[in-house]
Design a protein around this motif. Sequence first.
Motif, PDB file in Angstrom:
ATOM      1  N   GLU A 125       8.337  -0.204  11.682  1.00  0.00           N
ATOM      2  CA  GLU A 125       8.283   1.115  12.755  1.00  0.00           C
ATOM      3  C   GLU A 125       8.264   2.646  11.811  1.00  0.00           C
ATOM      4  OE1 GLU A 125      11.649  -2.271  13.871  1.00  0.00           O
ATOM      5  OE2 GLU A 125      10.513  -1.184  12.305  1.00  0.00           O
ATOM      6  N   GLY A 126       8.205   2.328  10.481  1.00  0.00           N
ATOM      7  CA  GLY A 126       8.379   3.378  10.065  1.00  0.00           C
ATOM      8  C   GLY A 126       6.479   4.240   9.900  1.00  0.00           C
ATOM      9  N   ALA A 127       5.919   2.647   9.551  1.00  0.00           N
ATOM     10  CA  ALA A 127       5.173   2.912   9.480  1.00  0.00           C
ATOM     11  C   ALA A 127       4.157   3.532  11.065  1.00  0.00           C
ATOM     12  CB  ALA A 127       4.707   1.597   8.574  1.00  0.00           C
ATOM     13  N   TYR A 128       4.718   2.648  11.353  1.00  0.00           N
ATOM     14  CA  TYR A 128       4.169   3.220  13.163  1.00  0.00           C
ATOM     15  C   TYR A 128       3.832   4.699  12.878  1.00  0.00           C
ATOM     16  CZ  TYR A 128       3.786   4.118  18.262  1.00  0.00           C
ATOM     17  OH  TYR A 128       3.460   4.059  19.154  1.00  0.00           O
ATOM     18  N   THR A 129       4.930   5.065  13.075  1.00  0.00           N
ATOM     19  CA  THR A 129       5.651   6.295  13.275  1.00  0.00           C
ATOM     20  C   THR A 129       4.699   7.340  12.142  1.00  0.00           C
ATOM     21  OG1 THR A 129       8.211   6.388  14.059  1.00  0.00           O
ATOM     22  CG2 THR A 129       6.768   8.752  12.910  1.00  0.00           C
ATOM     23  N   ALA A 176      -2.251   2.351   4.628  1.00  0.00           N
ATOM     24  CA  ALA A 176      -1.174   2.160   4.013  1.00  0.00           C
ATOM     25  C   ALA A 176      -1.409   2.890   2.784  1.00  0.00           C
ATOM     26  CB  ALA A 176       0.243   1.203   4.143  1.00  0.00           C
ATOM     27  N   ALA A 177      -2.598   2.509   1.944  1.00  0.00           N
ATOM     28  CA  ALA A 177      -2.229   3.301   0.940  1.00  0.00           C
ATOM     29  C   ALA A 177      -2.783   4.424   0.836  1.00  0.00           C
ATOM     30  CB  ALA A 177      -2.920   2.783  -0.101  1.00  0.00           C
ATOM     31  N   ILE A 180      -4.314   6.237  17.181  1.00  0.00           N
ATOM     32  CA  ILE A 180      -4.568   4.837  15.733  1.00  0.00           C
ATOM     33  C   ILE A 180      -3.760   4.138  15.611  1.00  0.00           C
ATOM     34  CG2 ILE A 180      -5.042   4.486  13.814  1.00  0.00           C
ATOM     35  CD1 ILE A 180      -7.323   5.473  14.981  1.00  0.00           C
ATOM     36  N   ALA A 181      -2.149   4.959  16.063  1.00  0.00           N
ATOM     37  CA  ALA A 181      -1.106   4.323  16.315  1.00  0.00           C
ATOM     38  C   ALA A 181      -0.469   2.573  16.947  1.00  0.00           C
ATOM     39  CB  ALA A 181       0.122   5.663  16.194  1.00  0.00           C
ATOM     40  N   THR A 182      -0.994   3.316  18.280  1.00  0.00           N
ATOM     41  CA  THR A 182      -1.035   2.700  19.416  1.00  0.00           C
ATOM     42  C   THR A 182      -1.936   1.376  19.100  1.00  0.00           C
ATOM     43  OG1 THR A 182      -0.566   4.312  20.613  1.00  0.00           O
ATOM     44  CG2 THR A 182      -1.816   1.883  22.142  1.00  0.00           C
ATOM     45  N   LEU A 183      -3.130   1.339  18.164  1.00  0.00           N
ATOM     46  CA  LEU A 183      -4.112   0.122  17.957  1.00  0.00           C
ATOM     47  C   LEU A 183      -2.944  -0.255  17.176  1.00  0.00           C
ATOM     48  CD1 LEU A 183      -7.548   2.342  18.091  1.00  0.00           C
ATOM     49  CD2 LEU A 183      -6.981   0.300  19.808  1.00  0.00           C
ATOM     50  N   PHE A 184      -2.768   0.766  15.925  1.00  0.00           N
ATOM     51  CA  PHE A 184      -1.676  -0.609  15.671  1.00  0.00           C
ATOM     52  C   PHE A 184      -0.487  -0.804  15.848  1.00  0.00           C
ATOM     53  CE2 PHE A 184       1.566  -0.654  12.574  1.00  0.00           C
ATOM     54  CZ  PHE A 184       1.797  -1.386  11.529  1.00  0.00           C
ATOM     55  N   GLY A 186       1.003  -1.559  -0.060  1.00  0.00           N
ATOM     56  CA  GLY A 186      -0.496   0.179   0.236  1.00  0.00           C
ATOM     57  C   GLY A 186       0.558   1.571   0.030  1.00  0.00           C
ATOM     58  N   ALA A 187       1.517   1.377   0.668  1.00  0.00           N
ATOM     59  CA  ALA A 187       2.908   2.560   0.962  1.00  0.00           C
ATOM     60  C   ALA A 187       3.211   2.575  -0.520  1.00  0.00           C
ATOM     61  CB  ALA A 187       3.848   2.168   1.585  1.00  0.00           C
ATOM     62  N   GLN A 188       4.346   1.506  -1.306  1.00  0.00           N
ATOM     63  CA  GLN A 188       5.119   1.288  -2.491  1.00  0.00           C
ATOM     64  C   GLN A 188       3.943   2.054  -3.392  1.00  0.00           C
ATOM     65  OE1 GLN A 188       8.377  -1.142  -3.009  1.00  0.00           O
ATOM     66  NE2 GLN A 188       8.419  -0.953  -0.810  1.00  0.00           N
TER      67      GLN A 188
END
Length: 439
Positions: free
Chosen positions: A300-304, A286-287, A314-318, A41-43
């Motif tokens: 880690e980067g996605a979490y940030t 991610a998209a 939302i980050a903590t739930l992730f 999704g990110a890429q």
Amino acid sequence: MPRTRDGGASVPRVAWLLGPALVAGVAYLDPGNVASNMTAGAQYGYLLVWVVVIGNVMAWLIQYLSAKLGIVTGRSLPEVLGERLRNRWARRAYWLQAELVAMATDLAEVIGGAVALNLLFGVPLIWGGLITGAVSIGLLVLQQRRGARPFEFVIMGLLVIIAVGFGVGVFIAPPDPAGLVAGLVPRFADANSVLLAASILGATIMPHAIYAHSALARDRFSARPAGGRAADAPAATAAADAPAPPPEPGTATTLPTEVLVRATRVDVTVAMAIAGTVNLCILLLAAVNLSGVEGTDSLEGAYTAIGASLGPVIATLFAVGLLASGLASTSVGAYAGAEIMHGLLHVRIPLLLRRLITLVPALAILALGFDPTLSLVLSQVVLSFGIPFALIPLIALTAKAGLLGRWRNHWATTAAGVAASVFLITLNALLLWLVFTGA
């Protein structure tokens, strides 16, 4: 209302028969899925939505056939293969590839749990891996001592946490409908998108889940009347190296096979609907929030980035969803590994020893400082190459009247299984060609 075999009281409600598919379905929500779908999704945005959808449809068929084999024959897929592979070296070679696939699975799950503990509590990765492994041992001990049902309840509780952890963000930042529809058109962008597609399929259709589901269904449902034969399968015999266990109180071991197979279809449908929805949510999350954002090529980067985009809650739930994913899936992976060894080699080693041995590769990667997210994605590619070795025998065996009797596959079911196998093998061959040609 269905009746028991002796014509007595009505059977329990179908809801009580649900469980094995939900446990096996946790394998479709392991940290490898998170890494693969998040990276895709990110890429590439919505490009690989179609891979998630097709993978989930194929997973439904495959998990249903695996469960049906366990119910009708009273044996797991590794047990059936162990009996039919007469050549000792062929059996050992098959076990070796299956064991390597199970270890690749364990690699992803332990690393994912370690990363989640690091994100939530700052636990060093090596200690997080040890904690994840210790919790998996506890869950397996629960399964051995208390039976299938308590184990299922714990895993289903973790499944709820996983669904909430990965699903909330999509409701906060919904995807673009037009982009979502466009993502349903099968296509690739480049060689890396093929790699990610193979990774998604390897994380979605996991060989160890195929092995495990037949064993979970056997342990929970298989009926073994006097004489050691499974219900409605005249050619099926119980495992030769151990007497059939007595029915566990509260389970459906005395129900007609027709009832069990029907309930299994519901069980698999519910499990795959949950797994497919959550996997799609991960890719869409991610998209929408990570596409084009620097540093999102790691968990880690996605979490940030999720925290910066959607807030710390939302980050903590992730991260909590990632932790639940690692804890639940590593238990199912260890269960599958033990079943593979027992079914193919007729060998059982102490659970603690086996768990410690399979932890070594993941702990070594964590200790040596390899990129955890890259290790997760590559482990899923390894899994995709193990799929044909589990899928082709499953399709062939469930089509045999001599093994399943009237419960053998309809020709259309077999055709669908063959089509799925051809698709997966073709994708893997394409991936190999791209790798070796440098494309």
